[in-house]
Motif scaffolding. Structure first.
Motif, PDB file in Angstrom:
ATOM      1  N   PRO A 216      14.152 119.841 -93.189  1.00 35.81           N
ATOM      2  CA  PRO A 216      15.358 119.267 -93.800  1.00 35.81           C
ATOM      3  C   PRO A 216      15.085 117.849 -94.303  1.00 35.81           C
ATOM      4  O   PRO A 216      14.221 117.146 -93.767  1.00 35.81           O
ATOM      5  N   SER A 217      15.831 117.435 -95.302  1.00 33.22           N
ATOM      6  CA  SER A 217      15.722 116.056 -95.770  1.00 33.22           C
ATOM      7  C   SER A 217      16.302 115.127 -94.707  1.00 33.22           C
ATOM      8  O   SER A 217      17.001 115.566 -93.790  1.00 33.22           O
ATOM      9  N   PHE A 218      16.038 113.840 -94.848  1.00 34.56           N
ATOM     10  CA  PHE A 218      16.583 112.887 -93.891  1.00 34.56           C
ATOM     11  C   PHE A 218      18.107 112.933 -93.909  1.00 34.56           C
ATOM     12  O   PHE A 218      18.743 112.913 -92.855  1.00 34.56           O
ATOM     13  N   ALA A 219      18.692 113.014 -95.096  1.00 31.79           N
ATOM     14  CA  ALA A 219      20.155 113.053 -95.204  1.00 31.79           C
ATOM     15  C   ALA A 219      20.734 114.270 -94.474  1.00 31.79           C
ATOM     16  O   ALA A 219      21.799 114.179 -93.845  1.00 31.79           O
ATOM     17  N   GLU A 220      20.039 115.394 -94.545  1.00 24.43           N
ATOM     18  CA  GLU A 220      20.489 116.592 -93.828  1.00 24.43           C
ATOM     19  C   GLU A 220      20.319 116.427 -92.320  1.00 24.43           C
ATOM     20  O   GLU A 220      21.155 116.884 -91.543  1.00 24.43           O
ATOM     21  N   ALA A 221      19.245 115.771 -91.910  1.00 28.47           N
ATOM     22  CA  ALA A 221      18.978 115.586 -90.484  1.00 28.47           C
ATOM     23  C   ALA A 221      19.921 114.569 -89.853  1.00 28.47           C
ATOM     24  O   ALA A 221      20.336 114.719 -88.700  1.00 28.47           O
ATOM     25  N   ASP A 222      20.291 113.542 -90.600  1.00 26.74           N
ATOM     26  CA  ASP A 222      21.155 112.462 -90.097  1.00 26.74           C
ATOM     27  C   ASP A 222      22.613 112.905 -90.159  1.00 26.74           C
ATOM     28  O   ASP A 222      23.384 112.438 -90.988  1.00 26.74           O
ATOM     29  N   THR A 223      22.980 113.775 -89.248  1.00 30.21           N
ATOM     30  CA  THR A 223      24.303 114.405 -89.320  1.00 30.21           C
ATOM     31  C   THR A 223      25.457 113.439 -89.100  1.00 30.21           C
ATOM     32  O   THR A 223      26.553 113.675 -89.592  1.00 30.21           O
ATOM     33  N   ASP A 224      25.229 112.343 -88.371  1.00 36.00           N
ATOM     34  CA  ASP A 224      26.323 111.382 -88.180  1.00 36.00           C
ATOM     35  C   ASP A 224      26.313 110.289 -89.250  1.00 36.00           C
ATOM     36  O   ASP A 224      27.207 109.454 -89.302  1.00 36.00           O
ATOM     37  N   GLY A 225      25.299 110.305 -90.117  1.00 31.37           N
ATOM     38  CA  GLY A 225      25.246 109.401 -91.261  1.00 31.37           C
ATOM     39  C   GLY A 225      25.052 107.930 -90.932  1.00 31.37           C
ATOM     40  O   GLY A 225      25.345 107.067 -91.757  1.00 31.37           O
ATOM     41  N   ASN A 226      24.516 107.610 -89.742  1.00 31.36           N
ATOM     42  CA  ASN A 226      24.365 106.207 -89.363  1.00 31.36           C
ATOM     43  C   ASN A 226      23.038 105.584 -89.801  1.00 31.36           C
ATOM     44  O   ASN A 226      22.785 104.418 -89.544  1.00 31.36           O
ATOM     45  N   GLY A 227      22.167 106.351 -90.448  1.00 31.75           N
ATOM     46  CA  GLY A 227      20.905 105.815 -90.942  1.00 31.75           C
ATOM     47  C   GLY A 227      19.747 105.911 -89.973  1.00 31.75           C
ATOM     48  O   GLY A 227      18.620 105.559 -90.318  1.00 31.75           O
ATOM     49  N   ASN A 228      20.005 106.372 -88.747  1.00 32.98           N
ATOM     50  CA  ASN A 228      18.965 106.580 -87.736  1.00 32.98           C
ATOM     51  C   ASN A 228      19.157 107.951 -87.111  1.00 32.98           C
ATOM     52  O   ASN A 228      20.282 108.450 -87.054  1.00 32.98           O
ATOM     53  N   LEU A 229      18.057 108.524 -86.622  1.00 35.72           N
ATOM     54  CA  LEU A 229      18.147 109.831 -85.978  1.00 35.72           C
ATOM     55  C   LEU A 229      18.155 109.680 -84.469  1.00 35.72           C
ATOM     56  O   LEU A 229      17.323 108.980 -83.902  1.00 35.72           O
ATOM     57  N   ASN A 230      19.114 110.348 -83.830  1.00 32.79           N
ATOM     58  CA  ASN A 230      19.107 110.390 -82.372  1.00 32.79           C
ATOM     59  C   ASN A 230      18.264 111.587 -81.942  1.00 32.79           C
ATOM     60  O   ASN A 230      17.758 112.342 -82.766  1.00 32.79           O
ATOM     61  N   ARG A 231      18.098 111.751 -80.654  1.00 29.54           N
ATOM     62  CA  ARG A 231      17.236 112.816 -80.121  1.00 29.54           C
ATOM     63  C   ARG A 231      17.686 114.195 -80.595  1.00 29.54           C
ATOM     64  O   ARG A 231      16.866 115.023 -81.003  1.00 29.54           O
ATOM     65  N   MET A 232      18.976 114.468 -80.565  1.00 27.01           N
ATOM     66  CA  MET A 232      19.466 115.787 -80.971  1.00 27.01           C
ATOM     67  C   MET A 232      19.214 116.034 -82.459  1.00 27.01           C
ATOM     68  O   MET A 232      18.773 117.114 -82.849  1.00 27.01           O
ATOM     69  N   GLU A 233      19.488 115.032 -83.290  1.00 29.45           N
ATOM     70  CA  GLU A 233      19.275 115.193 -84.730  1.00 29.45           C
ATOM     71  C   GLU A 233      17.791 115.440 -85.036  1.00 29.45           C
ATOM     72  O   GLU A 233      17.467 116.317 -85.837  1.00 29.45           O
ATOM     73  N   LEU A 234      16.923 114.677 -84.394  1.00 28.44           N
ATOM     74  CA  LEU A 234      15.494 114.806 -84.668  1.00 28.44           C
ATOM     75  C   LEU A 234      14.936 116.134 -84.173  1.00 28.44           C
ATOM     76  O   LEU A 234      14.187 116.803 -84.882  1.00 28.44           O
ATOM     77  N   THR A 235      15.311 116.548 -82.978  1.00 28.84           N
ATOM     78  CA  THR A 235      14.787 117.814 -82.455  1.00 28.84           C
ATOM     79  C   THR A 235      15.416 119.022 -83.140  1.00 28.84           C
ATOM     80  O   THR A 235      14.801 120.077 -83.188  1.00 28.84           O
ATOM     81  N   THR A 236      16.614 118.856 -83.687  1.00 29.86           N
ATOM     82  CA  THR A 236      17.210 119.944 -84.474  1.00 29.86           C
ATOM     83  C   THR A 236      16.484 120.081 -85.808  1.00 29.86           C
ATOM     84  O   THR A 236      16.183 121.190 -86.249  1.00 29.86           O
ATOM     85  N   ALA A 237      16.186 118.942 -86.440  1.00 25.47           N
ATOM     86  CA  ALA A 237      15.494 118.959 -87.732  1.00 25.47           C
ATOM     87  C   ALA A 237      14.043 119.399 -87.593  1.00 25.47           C
ATOM     88  O   ALA A 237      13.507 120.097 -88.455  1.00 25.47           O
ATOM     89  N   LEU A 238      13.404 118.979 -86.498  1.00 20.42           N
ATOM     90  CA  LEU A 238      11.981 119.260 -86.283  1.00 20.42           C
ATOM     91  C   LEU A 238      11.776 119.840 -84.883  1.00 20.42           C
ATOM     92  O   LEU A 238      11.251 119.174 -83.989  1.00 20.42           O
ATOM     93  N   PRO A 239      12.180 121.090 -84.671  1.00 19.98           N
ATOM     94  CA  PRO A 239      12.101 121.664 -83.326  1.00 19.98           C
ATOM     95  C   PRO A 239      10.672 121.753 -82.779  1.00 19.98           C
ATOM     96  O   PRO A 239      10.483 121.788 -81.570  1.00 19.98           O
ATOM     97  N   GLU A 240       9.678 121.746 -83.640  1.00 19.73           N
ATOM     98  CA  GLU A 240       8.296 121.820 -83.181  1.00 19.73           C
ATOM     99  C   GLU A 240       7.803 120.479 -82.632  1.00 19.73           C
ATOM    100  O   GLU A 240       6.743 120.409 -82.010  1.00 19.73           O
ATOM    101  N   LEU A 241       8.574 119.412 -82.829  1.00 18.92           N
ATOM    102  CA  LEU A 241       8.228 118.100 -82.274  1.00 18.92           C
ATOM    103  C   LEU A 241       8.635 118.084 -80.806  1.00 18.92           C
ATOM    104  O   LEU A 241       9.798 118.198 -80.466  1.00 18.92           O
ATOM    105  N   ASP A 242       7.650 117.944 -79.944  1.00 21.75           N
ATOM    106  CA  ASP A 242       7.868 118.054 -78.505  1.00 21.75           C
ATOM    107  C   ASP A 242       8.114 116.670 -77.898  1.00 21.75           C
ATOM    108  O   ASP A 242       7.194 116.034 -77.406  1.00 21.75           O
ATOM    109  N   LEU A 243       9.364 116.206 -77.957  1.00 23.53           N
ATOM    110  CA  LEU A 243       9.714 114.907 -77.394  1.00 23.53           C
ATOM    111  C   LEU A 243      10.026 115.046 -75.915  1.00 23.53           C
ATOM    112  O   LEU A 243      10.705 115.981 -75.508  1.00 23.53           O
TER     113      LEU A 243
END
Length: 110
Positions: free
Chosen positions: A25-52
């Motif tokens: 997904p694009s950053f705009a799609e990943a940043d669901t709350d629109g605050n300009g930064n990704l929280n843990r849920m947004e990042l792991t939803t956008a990139l589930p293969e990223l093992d945080l």
């Protein structure tokens, strides 16, 4: 005949991997709350293969958190040291690193 099928299937697997490499997904799609930064849920939803690693009591994720999970990302040293949040530029760096890793893996599988 078996050799032809093996070569064809190897080729198709390689092509399917290349198609998936850029499928984020694009950053705009990943940043669901629109605050300009990704929280843990947004990042792991956008990139589930990223093992945080889970961090108890916080939904924030920093470039330092991502660097521990994905050391190949080339973040600015200051961003890592200052535990900067994951913004658009950092998200694009993460996606690029993951795509590069996927491409390299696909080439080595051929």
């Amino acid at each position: 005949m078996k050799k032809s099928l093996f070569i064809a299937s190897t080729f198709l697997i390689g092509i399917s991997g290349f198609a998936m490499a850029g499928d984020h997904p694009s950053f705009a799609e990943a940043d669901t709350d629109g605050n300009g930064n990704l929280n843990r849920m947004e990042l792991t939803t956008a990139l589930p293969e990223l093992d945080l690693m889970e961090t108890e009591g916080t939904t924030e994720v920093t470039v330092a958190d991502v660097k521990r999970a994905l050391p190949v990302v080339d973040f600015a040293d200051d961003d890592v040291a200052n535990a900067e949040p994951v913004g658009k530029e950092q998200y694009e760096q993460i996606v690029d690193a993951m795509d590069d890793m996927s491409d390299a893996n696909n080439v080595s599988n051929i």
